[in-house]
Design an enzyme around this catalytic site. Structure first.
Site, PDB file in Angstrom:
ATOM      1  N   ARG A   1       0.808  -1.033  -0.424  1.00 25.61           N
ATOM      2  CA  ARG A   1      -0.197   0.013   0.401  1.00 25.61           C
ATOM      3  C   ARG A   1       1.143   0.997  -0.083  1.00 25.61           C
ATOM      4  O   ARG A   1       1.725   1.809   0.813  1.00 25.61           O
ATOM      5  CB  ARG A   1      -1.341  -0.020   1.318  1.00 25.61           C
ATOM      6  CG  ARG A   1      -1.981  -0.775   1.139  1.00 25.61           C
ATOM      7  CD  ARG A   1      -3.182  -0.667   0.213  1.00 25.61           C
ATOM      8  NE  ARG A   1      -3.314   1.028   0.391  1.00 25.61           N
ATOM      9  CZ  ARG A   1      -4.367   1.345   0.741  1.00 25.61           C
ATOM     10  NH1 ARG A   1      -5.235   0.806   1.536  1.00 25.61           N
ATOM     11  NH2 ARG A   1      -4.897   2.780   0.410  1.00 25.61           N
TER      12      ARG A   1
ATOM     13  N   CYS B   1      -7.598   2.640 -12.548  1.00 25.82           N
ATOM     14  CA  CYS B   1      -7.791   3.634 -11.468  1.00 25.82           C
ATOM     15  C   CYS B   1      -9.472   3.855 -10.581  1.00 25.82           C
ATOM     16  O   CYS B   1     -10.385   3.296 -11.535  1.00 25.82           O
ATOM     17  CB  CYS B   1      -8.191   5.000 -12.292  1.00 25.82           C
ATOM     18  SG  CYS B   1      -5.682   5.288 -12.775  1.00 25.82           S
TER      19      CYS B   1
END
Length: 119
Positions: free
Chosen positions: A6, A73
């Site tokens: 992350r 995205c």
């Protein structure tokens, strides 16, 4: 072994160049801190807070050479009071590192999102 990494960065403005520069910085840091090559990357999911819509963050990864890596995205949910202007990423990678050695990367104002794991 497959691991997820992350990361997040807060950018200065909803401007194409700010989004691309911030995403480039974030992806580069994730790759360097985890000693990864592009061949190690399986896929990357990028999200932006709803106030960032001037450019797709995946374009920055393409410009870094992620031509054959699946990129996606999406928009973060619009939570009242959430940190604004944040690009997040979750990279799925092949690595021999145990989960405890993965370095998650939070840059600029996004450090506040995960004080427990930000380096």
């Amino acid at each position: 072994m497959v691991r997820a990494i992350r990361g997040a960065i807060q950018v200065d403005s909803n401007d194409r160049e700010a989004i691309l520069a911030g995403t480039t910085e974030l992806v580069t840091e994730v790759m360097e801190r985890n000693r990864l090559t592009k061949d190690d990357v399986i896929s990357v999911i990028f999200t932006c807070t709803p106030d960032l819509n001037a450019e797709f963050p995946a374009l920055a990864a393409r410009k870094l050479g992620f031509h054959d890596v699946p990129l996606l995205c999406a928009c973060e949910i619009d939570v009242p009071g959430a940190l604004p202007r944040v690009v997040r990423m979750m990279a799925h990678v092949e690595t021999d590192k145990p989960r405890s050695e993965i370095q998650h990367v939070y840059l600029r104002g996004a450090v506040a999102l995960r004080l427990d794991i930000a380096q």
